[in-house]
Design an enzyme around this catalytic site. Structure first.
Site, PDB file in Angstrom:
ATOM      1  N   ARG A  43       0.028 -12.391  15.009  1.00 58.72           N
ATOM      2  CA  ARG A  43      -0.303 -11.522  13.893  1.00 58.72           C
ATOM      3  C   ARG A  43      -1.115 -11.496  12.605  1.00 58.72           C
ATOM      4  NH1 ARG A  43       3.458  -9.734  15.151  1.00 58.72           N
ATOM      5  NH2 ARG A  43       5.881 -10.113  14.732  1.00 58.72           N
ATOM      6  N   SER A  83       9.434 -12.659   5.962  1.00 62.21           N
ATOM      7  CA  SER A  83       8.437 -14.167   6.750  1.00 62.21           C
ATOM      8  C   SER A  83       7.711 -14.598   5.975  1.00 62.21           C
ATOM      9  CB  SER A  83       8.904 -13.818   8.206  1.00 62.21           C
ATOM     10  OG  SER A  83       9.086 -13.448   8.733  1.00 62.21           O
ATOM     11  N   GLU A 122       2.411 -17.120   7.144  1.00 54.06           N
ATOM     12  CA  GLU A 122       2.588 -15.843   7.567  1.00 54.06           C
ATOM     13  C   GLU A 122       1.878 -14.329   6.829  1.00 54.06           C
ATOM     14  OE1 GLU A 122       5.395 -14.418  10.874  1.00 54.06           O
ATOM     15  OE2 GLU A 122       5.523 -11.921   9.045  1.00 54.06           O
TER      16      GLU A 122
HETATM   17  C1  LIG Z   1      11.006  -7.732   3.561  1.00 59.97           C
HETATM   18  C2  LIG Z   1      10.086  -7.050   4.400  1.00 59.97           C
HETATM   19  C3  LIG Z   1       9.941  -7.347   5.317  1.00 59.97           C
HETATM   20  C4  LIG Z   1       9.015  -7.714   6.633  1.00 59.97           C
HETATM   21  N1  LIG Z   1       8.553  -7.477   7.532  1.00 59.97           N
HETATM   22  C5  LIG Z   1       7.825  -7.375   8.452  1.00 59.97           C
HETATM   23  C6  LIG Z   1       7.783  -7.752  10.202  1.00 59.97           C
HETATM   24  O1  LIG Z   1       8.731  -7.290  10.723  1.00 59.97           O
HETATM   25  N2  LIG Z   1       6.911  -8.113  11.234  1.00 59.97           N
HETATM   26  C7  LIG Z   1       5.535  -8.294  10.001  1.00 59.97           C
HETATM   27  O2  LIG Z   1       4.939  -7.780  11.308  1.00 59.97           O
HETATM   28  N3  LIG Z   1       5.779  -7.811   8.905  1.00 59.97           N
HETATM   29  C8  LIG Z   1       7.117  -7.703   8.078  1.00 59.97           C
HETATM   30  N4  LIG Z   1       6.156  -7.671   6.339  1.00 59.97           N
HETATM   31  C9  LIG Z   1       5.011  -7.972   5.937  1.00 59.97           C
HETATM   32  C10 LIG Z   1       4.410  -6.502   6.222  1.00 59.97           C
HETATM   33  O3  LIG Z   1       5.091  -5.844   6.187  1.00 59.97           O
HETATM   34  C11 LIG Z   1       3.685  -6.495   7.368  1.00 59.97           C
HETATM   35  O4  LIG Z   1       2.188  -7.246   7.137  1.00 59.97           O
HETATM   36  C12 LIG Z   1       2.520  -4.471   6.310  1.00 59.97           C
HETATM   37  O5  LIG Z   1       2.320  -4.753   7.335  1.00 59.97           O
HETATM   38  C13 LIG Z   1       1.385  -5.517   5.327  1.00 59.97           C
HETATM   39  O6  LIG Z   1       0.947  -3.804   5.058  1.00 59.97           O
HETATM   40  P1  LIG Z   1       0.409  -3.924   3.825  1.00 59.97           P
HETATM   41  O7  LIG Z   1       0.284  -2.146   3.756  1.00 59.97           O
HETATM   42  O8  LIG Z   1       1.582  -3.801   2.570  1.00 59.97           O
HETATM   43  O9  LIG Z   1      -0.718  -4.756   3.514  1.00 59.97           O
HETATM   44  P2  LIG Z   1      -0.675  -5.351   2.078  1.00 59.97           P
HETATM   45  O10 LIG Z   1       0.248  -6.070   2.248  1.00 59.97           O
HETATM   46  O11 LIG Z   1      -1.340  -4.489   1.005  1.00 59.97           O
HETATM   47  O12 LIG Z   1      -2.595  -6.205   2.421  1.00 59.97           O
HETATM   48  C14 LIG Z   1      -2.192  -7.162   3.759  1.00 59.97           C
HETATM   49  C15 LIG Z   1      -3.528  -7.191   3.878  1.00 59.97           C
HETATM   50  O13 LIG Z   1      -4.120  -5.876   5.069  1.00 59.97           O
HETATM   51  C16 LIG Z   1      -4.964  -6.428   3.546  1.00 59.97           C
HETATM   52  N5  LIG Z   1      -5.384  -4.603   3.438  1.00 59.97           N
HETATM   53  C17 LIG Z   1      -4.776  -3.222   3.999  1.00 59.97           C
HETATM   54  N6  LIG Z   1      -5.134  -2.528   3.682  1.00 59.97           N
HETATM   55  C18 LIG Z   1      -6.408  -2.090   5.070  1.00 59.97           C
HETATM   56  C19 LIG Z   1      -7.312  -1.595   5.021  1.00 59.97           C
HETATM   57  N7  LIG Z   1      -7.404  -0.483   5.154  1.00 59.97           N
HETATM   58  N8  LIG Z   1      -8.892  -1.494   5.202  1.00 59.97           N
HETATM   59  C20 LIG Z   1      -8.704  -3.044   5.025  1.00 59.97           C
HETATM   60  N9  LIG Z   1      -7.828  -3.998   4.641  1.00 59.97           N
HETATM   61  C21 LIG Z   1      -6.517  -3.660   4.332  1.00 59.97           C
HETATM   62  C22 LIG Z   1      -5.749  -6.512   2.338  1.00 59.97           C
HETATM   63  O14 LIG Z   1      -6.788  -6.539   1.942  1.00 59.97           O
HETATM   64  C23 LIG Z   1      -4.705  -7.369   2.815  1.00 59.97           C
HETATM   65  O15 LIG Z   1      -5.267  -8.981   2.634  1.00 59.97           O
HETATM   66  C24 LIG Z   1       7.675  -7.393   5.871  1.00 59.97           C
HETATM   67  C25 LIG Z   1       7.481  -7.223   4.769  1.00 59.97           C
HETATM   68  C26 LIG Z   1       9.140  -7.365   3.753  1.00 59.97           C
HETATM   69  C27 LIG Z   1       8.618  -7.390   2.587  1.00 59.97           C
END
Ligand SMILES: Cc1cc2nc3c(=O)[nH]c(=O)nc-3n(C[C@H](O)[C@H](O)[C@H](O)COP(=O)(O)OP(=O)(O)OC[C@H]3O[C@@H](n4cnc5c(N)ncnc54)[C@H](O)[C@@H]3O)c2cc1C
Length: 321
Positions: free
Chosen positions: A194, A245, A315
């Site tokens: 992660r 998580s 996380e």
């Molecule tokens: C219900 C639920 C279930 C989940 N289950 C899982 C799971 O099973 N496994 C898991 O790993 N995660 C899980 N997550 C967490 C989440 O889905 C992941 O971490 C996901 O990959 C985050 O993507 P995001 O686009 O929402 O990122 P954001 O929350 O928008 O950003 C996360 C980070 O990435 C950076 N970022 C985003 N896009 C870019 C870009 N283009 N360039 C540079 N930096 C960038 C942001 O600045 C920030 O630091 C879950 C979340 C929820 C709400």
């Protein structure tokens, strides 16, 4: 890290500070005009948790060009800025964020020869995973219900059910601190559990696009697998507003198991509650704040450390710390 974050606050403004503040406001107005952006856009509206104060300037970048234009305008005017994807892993401060917040919605995708998938970083990963399954392309099935964008998944090395994004990434296009676009391989990201180099001190880099190397597979088998994963998520994960998580699993154990064993299911601070279904999920019941969420995290960490001697590491990303 917040790009170009401005530090230092003064209580009684000097002429110089007043002039600077005017300048700050002037630069905000210029950005709003140039980018068709929103002033004081409420981040709670876009976050999976439904929490987050206003961004001074909020840009929804609907294409790669809009994303590049927003980043280059913020850099030119020396404004702090930050790029997010689906806001599914970030606890955003109640007070909001200074500078420019860019939500990346650039989502063009191409299914290419030899099971290669090229996709812009603002594309929702789950939708690509489902399309891959329908084509009989193996490698992303674990992500069929994973919230968030490709960019966020690369930053966090998102994973589930034994798979993770690092395993299928062939290359990515990244925009560097100097404004240069580079093609990099998966090794460049220094992926761990992660984590990637983009989390720690590497946040000057922006992911523009990724190419995944998938494998030919059997459509029926992949569909069945996808259905099983979706059903498992539905069975084990609560439906309310959350960030998934909250803590990473410590080596050889599960954060959710430890929190439950500490008797913390249903524990609450303000409007945030530890899910009774999955103790690593903290639910916003509607009126929760980032302050509540952070306080509940501390309480859970302290209790688990006291009872089991295990330090739980977040996380989720607590933005603005
Ligand atoms: C219900 C639920 C279930 C989940 N289950 C899982 C799971 O099973 N496994 C898991 O790993 N995660 C899980 N997550 C967490 C989440 O889905 C992941 O971490 C996901 O990959 C985050 O993507 P995001 O686009 O929402 O990122 P954001 O929350 O928008 O950003 C996360 C980070 O990435 C950076 N970022 C985003 N896009 C870019 C870009 N283009 N360039 C540079 N930096 C960038 C942001 O600045 C920030 O630091 C879950 C979340 C929820 C709400």
């Amino acid at each position: 890290m917040w790009h170009g974050q401005e530090t230092g606050h003064s209580c009684s403004p000097t002429e110089e500070v007043t002039a600077l503040r005017k300048d700050h406001a002037g630069r905000l107005d210029a950005l709003v005009r140039r980018l068709g952006a929103e002033r004081d856009g409420l981040l709670a509206r876009y976050s999976a948790l439904g929490i987050g104060g206003p961004a001074e300037v909020l840009v929804i970048a609907r294409s790669r060009d809009e994303l590049l234009a927003a980043v280059s305008a913020a850099r030119e005017l020396e404004m702090p800025f930050r790029v997010f994807g689906g806001l599914t892993n970030c606890l955003l401060p109640d007070a909001g964020l200074r500078g420019v917040v860019i939500l990346n919605r650039a989502r063009q995708a191409r299914f290419e020869a030899d099971t290669r998938l090229y996709v812009e970083a603002g594309a929702p990963l789950a939708s690509l995973a489902r399309q891959s399954v329908q084509r009989g392309w193996d490698g992303l099935t674990w992500a069929v219900n994973l919230p968030g964008t490709v960019g966020g998944a690369l930053v966090n090395n998102a994973g589930a059910f034994g798979g993770e994004i690092a395993e299928v990434l062939a290359s990515a296009e990244v925009l560097g601190p100097e404004g240069r676009v580079q093609e990099v391989g998966a090794d460049w990201f220094h992926f761990g559990y992660r984590t990637s180099r983009l989390q720690e001190g590497g946040a000057d880099w922006i992911v523009l696009a990724a190419t995944f190397q998938l494998r030919p597979g059997d459509v029926e088998q992949l569909r069945a697998q996808a259905e099983e994963y979706a059903a498992r998520r539905q069975r084990t994960q609560p439906a309310g507003r959350s960030l998934g998580s909250t803590f990473k699993n410590p080596p050889g154990d599960y954060a959710g198991r430890l929190i439950e064993a500490a008797g913390l299911k249903g524990a609450r601070v303000g409007g945030i509650v530890v899910s009774t279904q999955h103790a690593n999920f903290f639910i916003n019941e509607g009126q929760g704040t980032a302050t509540d969420y952070a306080a509940l995290m501390r309480r859970v960490q302290e209790e688990v450390a006291r009872q089991f001697g295990v330090r739980l590491e977040p996380e989720i990303e607590v933005v603005g710390e």
